[in-house]
Design a protein around this motif. Structure first.
Motif, PDB file in Angstrom:
ATOM      1  N   PRO A  29     -92.839   1.782   3.749  1.00 27.33           N
ATOM      2  CA  PRO A  29     -93.725   2.888   3.364  1.00 27.33           C
ATOM      3  C   PRO A  29     -94.555   2.509   2.135  1.00 27.33           C
ATOM      4  O   PRO A  29     -94.218   1.583   1.398  1.00 27.33           O
ATOM      5  CB  PRO A  29     -92.782   4.034   3.057  1.00 27.33           C
ATOM      6  N   SER A  30     -95.597   3.247   1.898  1.00 26.00           N
ATOM      7  CA  SER A  30     -96.467   2.973   0.754  1.00 26.00           C
ATOM      8  C   SER A  30     -95.744   3.289  -0.552  1.00 26.00           C
ATOM      9  O   SER A  30     -94.707   3.965  -0.574  1.00 26.00           O
ATOM     10  CB  SER A  30     -97.741   3.802   0.853  1.00 26.00           C
ATOM     11  N   LYS A  31     -96.312   2.827  -1.645  1.00 26.64           N
ATOM     12  CA  LYS A  31     -95.729   3.055  -2.964  1.00 26.64           C
ATOM     13  C   LYS A  31     -95.662   4.551  -3.266  1.00 26.64           C
ATOM     14  O   LYS A  31     -94.649   5.058  -3.762  1.00 26.64           O
ATOM     15  CB  LYS A  31     -96.571   2.333  -4.019  1.00 26.64           C
TER      16      LYS A  31
ATOM     17  N   GLU B 188     -95.484   7.014  -1.138  1.00 24.63           N
ATOM     18  CA  GLU B 188     -94.478   7.645  -0.290  1.00 24.63           C
ATOM     19  C   GLU B 188     -93.069   7.366  -0.830  1.00 24.63           C
ATOM     20  O   GLU B 188     -92.212   8.253  -0.843  1.00 24.63           O
ATOM     21  CB  GLU B 188     -94.608   7.126   1.140  1.00 24.63           C
ATOM     22  N   LEU B 189     -92.822   6.163  -1.297  1.00 24.69           N
ATOM     23  CA  LEU B 189     -91.522   5.831  -1.882  1.00 24.69           C
ATOM     24  C   LEU B 189     -91.254   6.643  -3.144  1.00 24.69           C
ATOM     25  O   LEU B 189     -90.149   7.158  -3.340  1.00 24.69           O
ATOM     26  CB  LEU B 189     -91.450   4.335  -2.193  1.00 24.69           C
ATOM     27  N   ILE B 190     -92.251   6.783  -3.990  1.00 26.03           N
ATOM     28  CA  ILE B 190     -92.107   7.581  -5.211  1.00 26.03           C
ATOM     29  C   ILE B 190     -91.834   9.033  -4.848  1.00 26.03           C
ATOM     30  O   ILE B 190     -90.979   9.687  -5.455  1.00 26.03           O
ATOM     31  CB  ILE B 190     -93.353   7.442  -6.105  1.00 26.03           C
ATOM     32  N   SER B 191     -92.531   9.521  -3.845  1.00 19.20           N
ATOM     33  CA  SER B 191     -92.330  10.906  -3.404  1.00 19.20           C
ATOM     34  C   SER B 191     -90.896  11.119  -2.910  1.00 19.20           C
ATOM     35  O   SER B 191     -90.260  12.128  -3.235  1.00 19.20           O
ATOM     36  CB  SER B 191     -93.327  11.233  -2.306  1.00 19.20           C
ATOM     37  N   LYS B 192     -90.377  10.174  -2.139  1.00 19.92           N
ATOM     38  CA  LYS B 192     -89.006  10.303  -1.626  1.00 19.92           C
ATOM     39  C   LYS B 192     -87.986  10.247  -2.762  1.00 19.92           C
ATOM     40  O   LYS B 192     -87.011  11.004  -2.770  1.00 19.92           O
ATOM     41  CB  LYS B 192     -88.728   9.205  -0.610  1.00 19.92           C
ATOM     42  N   ILE B 193     -88.197   9.377  -3.721  1.00 17.19           N
ATOM     43  CA  ILE B 193     -87.279   9.276  -4.859  1.00 17.19           C
ATOM     44  C   ILE B 193     -87.303  10.557  -5.679  1.00 17.19           C
ATOM     45  O   ILE B 193     -86.257  11.073  -6.081  1.00 17.19           O
ATOM     46  CB  ILE B 193     -87.622   8.045  -5.730  1.00 17.19           C
ATOM     47  N   MET B 194     -88.485  11.105  -5.911  1.00 21.49           N
ATOM     48  CA  MET B 194     -88.596  12.353  -6.677  1.00 21.49           C
ATOM     49  C   MET B 194     -87.907  13.502  -5.945  1.00 21.49           C
ATOM     50  O   MET B 194     -87.266  14.341  -6.566  1.00 21.49           O
ATOM     51  CB  MET B 194     -90.065  12.685  -6.950  1.00 21.49           C
TER      52      MET B 194
END
Length: 71
Positions: free
Chosen positions: A5-7, A9-15
């Motif tokens: 996934p894009s950066k 999208e990864l940040i969104s999932k972690i948040m």
């Protein structure tokens, strides 16, 4: 690499993963007073508090006892 996934999208999932436990705690804390209010309301409707919560005449303090504490 193409399957990652894009950066953003990864940040969104972690948040989301970091926020979920805090959100559950906040919801549980908000539920406590709401549930208490509902319980008390239903008890009042079912007349579980006797005569509507009015103080009985025998439980009222005597006038001379009340005058002792005038400041």
């Amino acid at each position: 690499m193409a399957n990652l996934p894009s950066k953003d999208e990864l940040i969104s999932k972690i948040m989301f993963l970091l926020n979920a436990p805090a959100q559950r705690i906040a919801m549980a804390l908000n539920a406590l007073p709401r549930n208490l209010a509902v319980t008390v309301s239903e008890a009042i409707k079912a007349n579980k508090f006797g005569s509507g919560g009015a103080m009985r005449p025998s439980a009222a303090p005597a006038p001379e006892a009340a005058s002792k504490f005038n400041f």
